[in-house]
Scaffold this active site. Structure first.
Site, PDB file in Angstrom:
ATOM      1  N   CYS A 184       0.829  -1.213   0.000  1.00 25.13           N
ATOM      2  CA  CYS A 184       0.000   0.000   0.000  1.00 25.13           C
ATOM      3  C   CYS A 184       0.865   1.264   0.000  1.00 25.13           C
ATOM      4  CB  CYS A 184      -0.929  -0.021   1.217  1.00 25.13           C
ATOM      5  SG  CYS A 184      -1.703   1.561   1.606  1.00 25.13           S
ATOM      6  N   GLY A 185       0.674   2.129  -0.992  1.00 21.55           N
ATOM      7  CA  GLY A 185       1.446   3.361  -1.095  1.00 21.55           C
ATOM      8  C   GLY A 185       1.235   4.303   0.078  1.00 21.55           C
ATOM      9  N   HIS A 186      -0.011   4.422   0.548  1.00 24.35           N
ATOM     10  CA  HIS A 186      -0.297   5.307   1.689  1.00 24.35           C
ATOM     11  C   HIS A 186       0.363   4.769   2.959  1.00 24.35           C
ATOM     12  CE1 HIS A 186      -2.934   7.854  -0.564  1.00 24.35           C
ATOM     13  NE2 HIS A 186      -3.726   6.855  -0.893  1.00 24.35           N
ATOM     14  N   CYS A 187       0.422   3.436   3.076  1.00 28.18           N
ATOM     15  CA  CYS A 187       1.088   2.827   4.239  1.00 28.18           C
ATOM     16  C   CYS A 187       2.585   3.124   4.209  1.00 28.18           C
ATOM     17  CB  CYS A 187       0.862   1.320   4.259  1.00 28.18           C
ATOM     18  SG  CYS A 187      -0.878   0.817   4.313  1.00 28.18           S
TER      19      CYS A 187
END
Length: 497
Positions: A56-59
């Site tokens: 996950c990019g946001h993670c």
């Protein structure tokens, strides 16, 4: 009272006596699994847990801020711990806590979870946690305490009250309790008053940007104080990104001036400076936001406004509380005077909504399913001599794509019936003043006669749709949508921006 400091603290971490011998630590964050989760939550009165996915990019963007927050809490010798769960590996835990997206953060107080609602920068995380575990406003009874609080935060609000039982002081403390991402202090100390040239019964916001210090001069009213804090805790010009998104769209100010710019273009600084020069008088009414049009993560926002990169630089105003109503300036020349005029006209109610519309294709009526755009919608859909079924769709919507062969079949079924029209409209690039669409696909029958718009809530099948049309909207209007459809509609709403 035993206090863990210095070498003793380091030794405890090395020996893992603080966290338990079966809990690993990664960059100050507890690594939680189904085997140690119960122990971690049970042994720590306060623990914030991130459920993440490695891909996950946001993670990935959150990870360094999360670790920085853990370090800051450790330096404060706080009892609050931070943990993380790889939800792709620990699926039982993810299911237990209803994790539907990443990252999701849950705060556990004595084992009871609540949703985390703060920002994603280290300061935001720390401030939110300190608010949830301590008094809403810290007692700053010395100049040194006040300086430490102000110097260690980007934004701080301090209330100066000799009598903290007054209505004004109570209103201030209510705001302090309700605003999670800004630290508050309160004082009755005369040297602190003198140091900051503050008078009694005043609220002062200190910040490390723009003018540096702002004094609240309004009524001792909770709503007004909260509005003051939220209006002044962001810069005059906010750069939209992952970190500021929640503050932009989740704040109290619901009218936004969006400046679509390219950071690499020479006009970026010129337009930003022009906007900053006129923004201050509007800061409690309109939020000024810059959006880098070159960032791939922002392309959906451009699409939402019916724009392409070649139209940048450009400005739009949006009212979040009025079905995302959009407004376009009269001039594309973004000077200070033009920006000011645009905002003034908007606030005065002089502007008409800017409604998106595609060009009408030459072959719009050649197929069984007719193509509608904003310009031909009323003449086709509101024809009182015909029943007109319209699908409002989004090109990126998965359920819309699945519906295509079924809807085409419905069009073919009614192609020989002069009293029925089957049509579709891309509602992401075409907008109507009289019809607002917030989820996809939305299907409406405009019944002949009075053109009553009847929304279809039945199964998205050939049989269901044809019965809906043939019954004049009676069969299928009242049927509850399936759980799958509800999930998709909610996803459609969330993905609009």
């Amino acid at each position: 009272m035993f206090k863990v400091t210095g070498l003793a603290f380091v030794l405890l971490i090395i020996n893992q006596g603080v966290f338990g011998e079966d809990i690993a630590v990664d960059d100050g964050v507890l690594v939680l699994t189904k085997d140690n989760f119960k122990t971690a939550v049970g042994d720590n009165e306060f623990i914030l847990v991130e459920f993440y996915a490695p891909w996950c990019g946001h993670c990935k963007a959150l990870a360094p801020e999360y670790a920085k927050a853990a370090k800051a809490l450790a330096e404060k010798e706080s009892a609050i711990k931070l943990g993380k769960v790889d939800a792709t590996q620990e699926q039982d835990l993810a299911e237990q806590f209803g994790i539907g997206g990443y990252p999701t953060l849950k705060f556990f107080r004595k084992g009871s979870p609540v949703d985390y609602s703060g920002g994603r920068q280290a300061d935001d995380i720390v401030n939110w946690l300190l608010k949830k575990t301590g008094p809403p406003a810290r007692d700053v009874s010395t100049v040194e305490a006040a300086k430490e609080l102000i110097d260690s935060n980007n934004v701080v609000v301090i209330g100066f009250f000799k009598d903290q039982t007054t209505e004004a002081a109570k209103a201030f403390l209510e705001v302090a309790a309700s605003v999670d991402d800004v630290p508050f202090g309160i004082t009755d100390d005369e040297p602190v008053y003198k140091e900051y040239e503050a008078s009694d019964d005043t609220v002062v916001l200190f910040k490390k940007f723009d003018e540096g210090k702002v004094v609240y001069d309004g009524k001792p009213d909770e709503a007004e104080i909260k509005k003051f804090v939220q209006a002044n805790s962001l810069p005059l010009i906010v750069e939209f990104n992952h970190e500021t998104a929640q503050k932009v769209f989740g704040g109290e100010i619901k009218s936004h001036l969006l400046l679509f710019l390219s950071k690499s273009d020479e006009s970026f600084q010129k337009i930003t400076d022009a906007a900053r020069s006129v923004a201050k008088p509007y800061k409690d009414q309109v939020l000024f936001v810059t959006i880098d049009a070159e960032d791939e993560d922002h392309q959906r926002i451009l699409e939402f406004f019916g724009m392409s990169k070649k139209e940048v630089p450009a400005a739009r105003l949006i009212k979040l509380e009025e079905d995302m109503a959009k407004y376009k300036p009269a001039s594309d020349d973004l000077t200070a005077d033009n920006i000011k005029q645009f905002v003034d006209d908007f606030l005065a109610g002089k502007l008409k909504q800017h409604l998106l519309s595609q060009e009408l294709p030459d072959d719009w009526d050649k197929e069984a399913v007719k193509v509608l755009v904003a310009s031909n919608f009323d003449s086709v859909a509101l024809d009182s001599n015909k029943d007109v079924l319209v699908e409002f769709y989004a090109p990126w919507c998965g359920h819309c794509k699945q519906l295509v062969p079924i809807y085409d079949k419905v069009g073919e079924h009614f192609s020989g019936n002069d009293d029925v029209v089957i049509a579709k409209m891309d509602a992401t690039t075409n907008e109507l003043e009289h019809t607002k669409v917030t989820s996809f696909p939305t299907i409406k029958l405009y019944a002949k006669g009075e053109n009553q718009a009847i929304e279809y809530n039945g199964p998205r099948t050939f049989e269901g749709l044809t019965k809906f049309v043939e019954s004049g909207g009676k069969e299928g209007a009242e049927v509850e949508p399936s759980e799958e459809d509800l999930d998709d509609d909610e996803a459609g709403k969330k993905d609009e921006l």
